[in-house]
Write a protein that holds these residues in place. Structure first.
Motif, mmCIF file in Angstrom:
data_model
loop_
_atom_site.group_PDB
_atom_site.id
_atom_site.type_symbol
_atom_site.label_atom_id
_atom_site.label_comp_id
_atom_site.label_asym_id
_atom_site.label_seq_id
_atom_site.Cartn_x
_atom_site.Cartn_y
_atom_site.Cartn_z
ATOM 1 N N GLY A 16 -98.315 -69.601 -22.727
ATOM 2 C CA GLY A 16 -97.511 -68.861 -21.762
ATOM 3 C C GLY A 16 -98.181 -67.655 -21.159
ATOM 4 O O GLY A 16 -97.600 -67.003 -20.301
ATOM 5 N N HIS A 17 -99.403 -67.328 -21.581
ATOM 6 C CA HIS A 17 -100.073 -66.156 -21.045
ATOM 7 C C HIS A 17 -101.033 -66.561 -19.931
ATOM 8 O O HIS A 17 -101.433 -67.705 -19.814
ATOM 9 N N ILE A 18 -101.418 -65.591 -19.130
ATOM 10 C CA ILE A 18 -102.285 -65.859 -18.002
ATOM 11 C C ILE A 18 -103.732 -65.585 -18.380
ATOM 12 O O ILE A 18 -104.044 -64.559 -18.968
ATOM 13 N N SER A 19 -104.609 -66.506 -18.050
ATOM 14 C CA SER A 19 -106.039 -66.304 -18.229
ATOM 15 C C SER A 19 -106.652 -65.970 -16.877
ATOM 16 O O SER A 19 -106.240 -66.506 -15.855
ATOM 17 N N ALA A 20 -107.645 -65.095 -16.898
ATOM 18 C CA ALA A 20 -108.328 -64.719 -15.656
ATOM 19 C C ALA A 20 -109.773 -65.184 -15.711
ATOM 20 O O ALA A 20 -110.485 -64.929 -16.675
ATOM 21 N N VAL A 21 -110.193 -65.902 -14.690
ATOM 22 C CA VAL A 21 -111.571 -66.353 -14.574
ATOM 23 C C VAL A 21 -112.124 -65.819 -13.262
ATOM 24 O O VAL A 21 -111.552 -66.058 -12.196
ATOM 25 N N ARG A 22 -113.209 -65.070 -13.357
ATOM 26 C CA ARG A 22 -113.859 -64.559 -12.152
ATOM 27 C C ARG A 22 -115.137 -65.360 -11.952
ATOM 28 O O ARG A 22 -116.018 -65.361 -12.803
ATOM 29 N N ALA A 23 -115.211 -66.072 -10.853
ATOM 30 C CA ALA A 23 -116.342 -66.965 -10.641
ATOM 31 C C ALA A 23 -116.718 -67.013 -9.171
ATOM 32 O O ALA A 23 -115.895 -66.749 -8.286
ATOM 33 N N LEU A 24 -117.962 -67.345 -8.929
ATOM 34 C CA LEU A 24 -118.453 -67.540 -7.571
ATOM 35 C C LEU A 24 -118.904 -68.985 -7.438
ATOM 36 O O LEU A 24 -119.746 -69.458 -8.199
ATOM 37 N N VAL A 25 -118.292 -69.708 -6.520
ATOM 38 C CA VAL A 25 -118.655 -71.096 -6.276
ATOM 39 C C VAL A 25 -119.350 -71.154 -4.922
ATOM 40 O O VAL A 25 -118.775 -70.749 -3.912
ATOM 41 N N SER A 26 -120.562 -71.658 -4.914
ATOM 42 C CA SER A 26 -121.300 -71.731 -3.648
ATOM 43 C C SER A 26 -121.781 -73.147 -3.392
ATOM 44 O O SER A 26 -121.955 -73.939 -4.317
ATOM 45 N N ARG A 27 -121.965 -73.438 -2.127
ATOM 46 C CA ARG A 27 -122.465 -74.745 -1.671
ATOM 47 C C ARG A 27 -121.629 -75.894 -2.228
ATOM 48 O O ARG A 27 -122.162 -76.909 -2.679
ATOM 49 N N ALA A 28 -120.318 -75.749 -2.194
ATOM 50 C CA ALA A 28 -119.430 -76.811 -2.684
ATOM 51 C C ALA A 28 -118.460 -77.206 -1.576
ATOM 52 O O ALA A 28 -117.799 -76.357 -0.992
ATOM 53 N N ALA A 29 -118.381 -78.512 -1.303
ATOM 54 C CA ALA A 29 -117.440 -78.973 -0.286
ATOM 55 C C ALA A 29 -116.001 -78.818 -0.778
ATOM 56 O O ALA A 29 -115.087 -78.615 0.015
ATOM 57 N N SER A 30 -115.800 -78.932 -2.101
ATOM 58 C CA SER A 30 -114.456 -78.814 -2.674
ATOM 59 C C SER A 30 -114.481 -77.824 -3.835
ATOM 60 O O SER A 30 -114.496 -78.223 -5.005
ATOM 61 N N PRO A 31 -114.511 -76.533 -3.542
ATOM 62 C CA PRO A 31 -114.583 -75.548 -4.634
ATOM 63 C C PRO A 31 -113.393 -75.612 -5.577
ATOM 64 O O PRO A 31 -113.522 -75.320 -6.768
ATOM 65 N N ASN A 32 -112.232 -76.037 -5.077
ATOM 66 C CA ASN A 32 -111.058 -76.163 -5.934
ATOM 67 C C ASN A 32 -111.304 -77.193 -7.034
ATOM 68 O O ASN A 32 -110.978 -76.995 -8.202
ATOM 69 N N LEU A 33 -111.923 -78.327 -6.640
ATOM 70 C CA LEU A 33 -112.238 -79.377 -7.605
ATOM 71 C C LEU A 33 -113.242 -78.869 -8.634
ATOM 72 O O LEU A 33 -113.129 -79.122 -9.842
ATOM 73 N N VAL A 34 -114.217 -78.115 -8.159
ATOM 74 C CA VAL A 34 -115.236 -77.571 -9.055
ATOM 75 C C VAL A 34 -114.601 -76.639 -10.085
ATOM 76 O O VAL A 34 -114.904 -76.705 -11.277
ATOM 77 N N LEU A 35 -113.691 -75.778 -9.633
ATOM 78 C CA LEU A 35 -113.065 -74.827 -10.545
ATOM 79 C C LEU A 35 -112.152 -75.533 -11.545
ATOM 80 O O LEU A 35 -112.077 -75.150 -12.707
ATOM 81 N N ARG A 36 -111.453 -76.570 -11.104
ATOM 82 C CA ARG A 36 -110.584 -77.301 -12.030
ATOM 83 C C ARG A 36 -111.424 -77.983 -13.116
ATOM 84 O O ARG A 36 -111.060 -77.992 -14.288
#
Length: 352
Positions: A16-36
């Motif tokens: 139930g708690h929130i996790s925070a991830v700070r990341a830089l995604v570069s050269r990705a057509a689908s950064p959402n997919l990469v982060l998941r």
């Protein structure tokens, strides 16, 4: 060609708690997919396209909800300033977290209640060295069982149909939903009993809770529990003794495929009612449910043929020797969610 640079991860310590991830995604057509995918490698169940998640070992209906709190575009600038967008945590995400915390707290309260109720009995086992239990004065959510071990396996007992039954890791933990099967069988037996003594056969008896609860509810009933697991039969026999039902019950080794031709089982019949809570979770679904059922015996939970293997085997066995049931006798199953049509198809030559 895709790069993920992780600046920091603050992982949630509990449900139930929130996790925070700070990341830089570069050269990705689908950064959402990469982060998941990245969240999955960190050990989180993930949510998103089911085509993407199906191959991953998590429950497809539950997972991490991602909310982007800030987006920075280092390659873009306006008036010499890097362009970035930042927002507060969305209320919907906070509401989901609050709901999960309530669910987690209720589960811990239930577990502690079982331990308090059954652990105080003189015949209940003491907490072993593999179990740690700590209760905070302020919050029931601090109740922890080592390895998330179910409370029933800690105390060695579970309440079912108002009675206490021994359980071990060799047996399935009785669920309140299965009490419906006992109630339905009792109603039917009140109408179709062909003799002064009703006879019941329980296939896949496990701890024996279904059969023994029926015998406790129907004083003139006798029954046979059948299981392919010898350790489970030991538990079932101990429960029969616990409730003083040794003279009215027998726990025998047998299988779904051969119970209608097994002389020791057939000799106890014919039966007015067959109860059965078979394994009906498919292998794929079981892999996604490890957090829920990982401590329980897969033999009692997982079935081939998409979960329908036991139903087909039982139908085939009854076709070989239908006389194991009395004239007008009945079989009652527990089935998984969404399996009604499939089980009806298997038993389409039977009257429902």
């Amino acid at each position: 060609h895709v790069s993920v640079k992780v600046d920091s991860v603050v992982k949630s310590p509990s449900s139930g708690h929130i996790s925070a991830v700070r990341a830089l995604v570069s050269r990705a057509a689908s950064p959402n997919l990469v982060l998941r995918r990245f969240m999955f490698t960190l050990g989180y169940p993930i949510a998103g396209s089911q085509n993407y998640t199906r191959l991953l070992p998590n429950h497809k209906d539950k997972g991490a909800l991602l909310a982007y709190l800030s987006v920075e575009m280092p390659s873009l600038a306006y008036a010499g300033q890097q362009i970035s967008v930042a927002v507060d945590v969305p209320p919907k995400l906070l509401a989901v977290c609050e709901r999960e915390v309530r669910f987690y707290d209720k589960r811990m309260l239930r577990a502690q209640s079982e331990i308090d109720e059954l652990g105080s009995n003189s015949d209940s086992p003491r907490l072993g060295s593999d179990v740690s239990l700590s209760v905070s004065d302020t919050s029931a959510s601090d109740v922890t069982l080592a390895g998330d071990k179910p409370a029933a396996y800690v105390t060695g007992f579970k309440q079912f149909c108002g009675h206490k039954f021994r359980v071990t890791p060799d047996t399935l933990i009785p669920r309140p939903s299965t009490e419906t099967l006992v109630e339905a069988a009792a109603r039917v037996l009140a109408n179709i009993g062909t003799r002064s003594i009703s006879r019941v056969l329980d296939l896949g008896t496990g701890s024996g809770c279904v059969l023994l609860s029926l015998l406790l509810a129907i004083p003139n009933a006798r029954g046979v529990g059948v299981d392919i697991s010898e350790p489970a039969l030991v538990v079932a026999r101990s429960n029969s003794q616990l409730h003083g039902l040794e003279d009215r019950s027998a726990m025998l080794y047998g299988s779904f495929e051969g119970f209608t031709t097994d002389a020791s089982i057939v000799a106890k019949g014919p039966f007015d009612f067959i109860t059965c809570n078979p394994p009906y979770i498919s292998a794929g679904k079981a892999a996604r449910m490890q957090n829920t059922v990982g401590h329980e015996p897969s033999l009692a939970l997982v079935a081939g043929d998409g979960g329908y293997q036991a139903y087909r085997a039982i139908h085939a066995s009854l076709a070989v020797n239908p006389n194991v049931l009395t004239q007008g006798g009945c079989i009652g199953f527990e089935i998984g969610k969404g399996m009604e049509r499939g089980v009806r198809r298997i038993f389409e030559d039977w009257k429902e």
